[in-house]
Design an enzyme around this catalytic site. Sequence first.
Site, PDB file in Angstrom:
ATOM      1  N   HIS A  28      55.278   5.962  79.014  1.00 57.05           N
ATOM      2  CA  HIS A  28      55.101   7.103  79.765  1.00 57.05           C
ATOM      3  C   HIS A  28      54.285   6.946  81.275  1.00 57.05           C
ATOM      4  O   HIS A  28      53.145   6.971  81.286  1.00 57.05           O
ATOM      5  CB  HIS A  28      54.110   8.182  78.868  1.00 57.05           C
ATOM      6  CG  HIS A  28      54.755   8.337  77.539  1.00 57.05           C
ATOM      7  ND1 HIS A  28      54.667   7.300  76.614  1.00 57.05           N
ATOM      8  CD2 HIS A  28      55.096   9.628  77.024  1.00 57.05           C
ATOM      9  CE1 HIS A  28      55.199   8.219  75.633  1.00 57.05           C
ATOM     10  NE2 HIS A  28      55.383   9.400  75.873  1.00 57.05           N
ATOM     11  N   HIS A  68      49.403   8.865  74.931  1.00 62.08           N
ATOM     12  CA  HIS A  68      50.820   8.678  75.511  1.00 62.08           C
ATOM     13  C   HIS A  68      50.678   7.662  76.799  1.00 62.08           C
ATOM     14  O   HIS A  68      51.450   6.623  77.001  1.00 62.08           O
ATOM     15  CB  HIS A  68      51.679   9.723  75.564  1.00 62.08           C
ATOM     16  CG  HIS A  68      50.831  10.674  76.232  1.00 62.08           C
ATOM     17  ND1 HIS A  68      50.315  11.769  76.102  1.00 62.08           N
ATOM     18  CD2 HIS A  68      51.257  11.075  77.742  1.00 62.08           C
ATOM     19  CE1 HIS A  68      49.952  12.685  77.266  1.00 62.08           C
ATOM     20  NE2 HIS A  68      50.485  12.008  78.128  1.00 62.08           N
ATOM     21  N   HIS A 262      57.336  12.065  82.670  1.00 59.26           N
ATOM     22  CA  HIS A 262      56.325  12.014  81.436  1.00 59.26           C
ATOM     23  C   HIS A 262      56.564  10.927  80.555  1.00 59.26           C
ATOM     24  O   HIS A 262      55.832  10.453  80.384  1.00 59.26           O
ATOM     25  CB  HIS A 262      56.421  13.476  80.725  1.00 59.26           C
ATOM     26  CG  HIS A 262      55.710  13.340  79.479  1.00 59.26           C
ATOM     27  ND1 HIS A 262      54.257  13.231  79.617  1.00 59.26           N
ATOM     28  CD2 HIS A 262      55.891  13.125  78.222  1.00 59.26           C
ATOM     29  CE1 HIS A 262      53.824  13.098  78.175  1.00 59.26           C
ATOM     30  NE2 HIS A 262      54.913  13.259  77.447  1.00 59.26           N
ATOM     31  N   GLU A 409      37.750  22.343  59.768  1.00 58.48           N
ATOM     32  CA  GLU A 409      38.032  21.072  58.755  1.00 58.48           C
ATOM     33  C   GLU A 409      39.004  20.008  59.567  1.00 58.48           C
ATOM     34  O   GLU A 409      38.390  19.194  59.359  1.00 58.48           O
ATOM     35  CB  GLU A 409      39.008  21.737  57.692  1.00 58.48           C
ATOM     36  CG  GLU A 409      38.573  22.587  56.469  1.00 58.48           C
ATOM     37  CD  GLU A 409      38.763  23.957  56.831  1.00 58.48           C
ATOM     38  OE1 GLU A 409      38.568  24.870  56.010  1.00 58.48           O
ATOM     39  OE2 GLU A 409      39.343  24.131  57.997  1.00 58.48           O
ATOM     40  N   HIS A 459      36.716  21.671  43.808  1.00 60.68           N
ATOM     41  CA  HIS A 459      37.407  22.774  43.454  1.00 60.68           C
ATOM     42  C   HIS A 459      39.116  21.976  43.269  1.00 60.68           C
ATOM     43  O   HIS A 459      39.757  22.394  44.013  1.00 60.68           O
ATOM     44  CB  HIS A 459      37.476  23.904  44.321  1.00 60.68           C
ATOM     45  CG  HIS A 459      36.329  24.414  44.430  1.00 60.68           C
ATOM     46  ND1 HIS A 459      35.058  24.124  44.971  1.00 60.68           N
ATOM     47  CD2 HIS A 459      35.937  26.008  44.133  1.00 60.68           C
ATOM     48  CE1 HIS A 459      33.971  24.862  44.712  1.00 60.68           C
ATOM     49  NE2 HIS A 459      34.602  26.052  44.228  1.00 60.68           N
ATOM     50  N   HIS A 471      43.937  28.982  46.483  1.00 58.10           N
ATOM     51  CA  HIS A 471      42.906  27.783  46.572  1.00 58.10           C
ATOM     52  C   HIS A 471      42.973  26.774  45.430  1.00 58.10           C
ATOM     53  O   HIS A 471      42.070  26.018  45.277  1.00 58.10           O
ATOM     54  CB  HIS A 471      41.444  28.656  46.199  1.00 58.10           C
ATOM     55  CG  HIS A 471      40.976  29.502  47.547  1.00 58.10           C
ATOM     56  ND1 HIS A 471      41.806  30.104  48.075  1.00 58.10           N
ATOM     57  CD2 HIS A 471      39.825  29.237  48.243  1.00 58.10           C
ATOM     58  CE1 HIS A 471      41.259  30.643  49.217  1.00 58.10           C
ATOM     59  NE2 HIS A 471      39.857  30.194  49.203  1.00 58.10           N
TER      60      HIS A 471
END
Length: 660
Positions: A28, A68, A262, A409, A459, A471
């Site tokens: 790149h 990259h 790119h 998360e 869980h 869930h």
Amino acid sequence: MDITSLQKIANSSRLLAIDAIQTANSGHPGLPLGAAEIGAYLYGYAMNYYSKDPLWINRDRFVLSAGHGSMFLYSYLHLAGYDVSLEDIKNFRKIGSKCAGHPEFGLTPGVDATSGPLGQGVAMAVGMAIAETMASATYNTEKFNIFDHYTYILAGDGDLSEGVSSEACSLAGHLQLGKLIMFYDSNKISIDGGTEVSFTEDVHSRYLSYGWQVLSCSMYDFEAINNLTQQAKECSDKPTLIILESVIGKGAPNKQGTPDVHGSPLGEEELRKTKAYYGEDPDKKFYVDPDVHSYFEKKEALKLEKYSLWQEMYTQWKQENPEKATELEQSNHHVEITKEMVSNRYKIDEAISTRDASLHAIGSYSKLYTNLVGGSADLSGPNRTLAPHTPIYSAKNRSGKYIHYGVREFAMATIANGLFLYGHFRPFIGTFLAFSDYFRPALRLSALMELGVIYVLTHDSIYVGEDGPTHQPIEHLAALRAIPNVSVQRPADAEETIAIWDIALTRTKTPTLLVLSRQGLPVFKKDDPNWFDNIKKGAYIAKEATSDLKRVVVATGSEVSLVLQTIANSNDSSFDNIRVISMPDREMFYKQSHEYRSRLIPDNVEVLVVEAGVKMGWERIANENNILSVDHFGASGPAEELGKQFNFTQENIIQMLNNL
């Protein structure tokens, strides 16, 4: 600041990059050509580092989130004196070269993080910036600042488009990480065309809303970049985004400013024209201006002097703060835990969820390991990750050891990678197992970089109950086990949970996932007297047959106690020939010697597997018809009713055993 020399450095970097990419016929060139000036400024002037000690604890961190553009980084590491040779650069993207396609931590000296999956580099740098504040608060004294550095990022449009960078930067603003400085290579080009096809938001305003200081100038104005960087350093209560307006592929006359530059080599004709644009002989390959080498040789002497002064200060600090020094230098030292310490803690048949047992472990281990840093994605209570009296990390309390990540998360896991990469700290994070899909890309980088991040995932099955199929994890155990160098541990009771925490803390090069129950599970007597050691092999004998062995049941997590209760409650004397194996880490068991595996599961016995998840992967141990699993999404209802609905009952297990 010697602008003439910095410009020569930038141009030498450009020429090295485009020659390496052309030779490899892969890479790149757009970023190395378009953003060379910021690299020259950082490595040639602004950053604090010593190339002969690339892991120096007080170095400025630099993360090329736009991974990259890796030849940008390799060229500067070479010029700045790191152990990256011209031969390595000539072998860019070839097997065995230190110059891989994307930067890899541990492979290349001076690479602070594996990057390339866009946005994650930004989030890892946020983790490093958090770690810097923790280290400063923990180890600096009124007399000695042994931690006093900055964390820099180079990011592009792709990084700021990815959601994980938004999550992480939102948290960074909230935490007022004033020593975090991100340079945004704003060239307004994406692979599909100009950024107007998909990315037209007001980045400036967005980052202001995050609580960042936002500045802007041209990529090609060294004086302006320096002035804004100094302004960033003067702002101690906000991270800073410096938007650098640039031209992708600058100097490539027919390709600059277009998507074509790119991700593909320039081609010989365009390469020659680009070299001519920068005033270099098109026939020279891998050429570096001698003035550039002279410049960095002089810088090396100055950096050695600064590094040596720091070492003298560090020696004095150690002498005057021996306890802090021991804590810092032994931050990954393991404290041996014995079986007696675990077995004496709980009574047989005492029912306790493995998430609660995990909290007990966190409370105990945090006293032994002062470098443990916890956190959860807004689930501290359900995950049981916040031990009593644990100080909370915040903008006002840098000494805290627990981070409230909010519902982020992906960023949480990636920030944890950054915390681990920083050194000295051992992060653990928590969420529901069903939400592991949110952080899976970060876990993959944990495994790839060999980082011992600990994931507390509660869980763990359909026994979540009334929350329903959204869930209830079904396919997640199989999906996570598929990632190389990941330890997926599903303990069956409180004792196993403590033992597995001990395992997780010893494995500093493998991320460990503790998959934990919401419901209480009885502590059971373990027939293997060496279970505490054998559990490290992934499986051990939980209950031994009392007559000639004919059948083996393999189970994990809550299903182990279900099987044990089934056999104990049965009036069938033939069940005396059944052995029960607890297998918290299936993939580790597969890695054991044939002798150990066949000792637990002999070739001449029938095998039943019981696990409340998809059967994928268990076919290596049992016939497909002898696997009690859940191969469809769950349902909403009480846990006991769900067990019956999906045939996880003593009656069904008895029937399956009788059919073996």
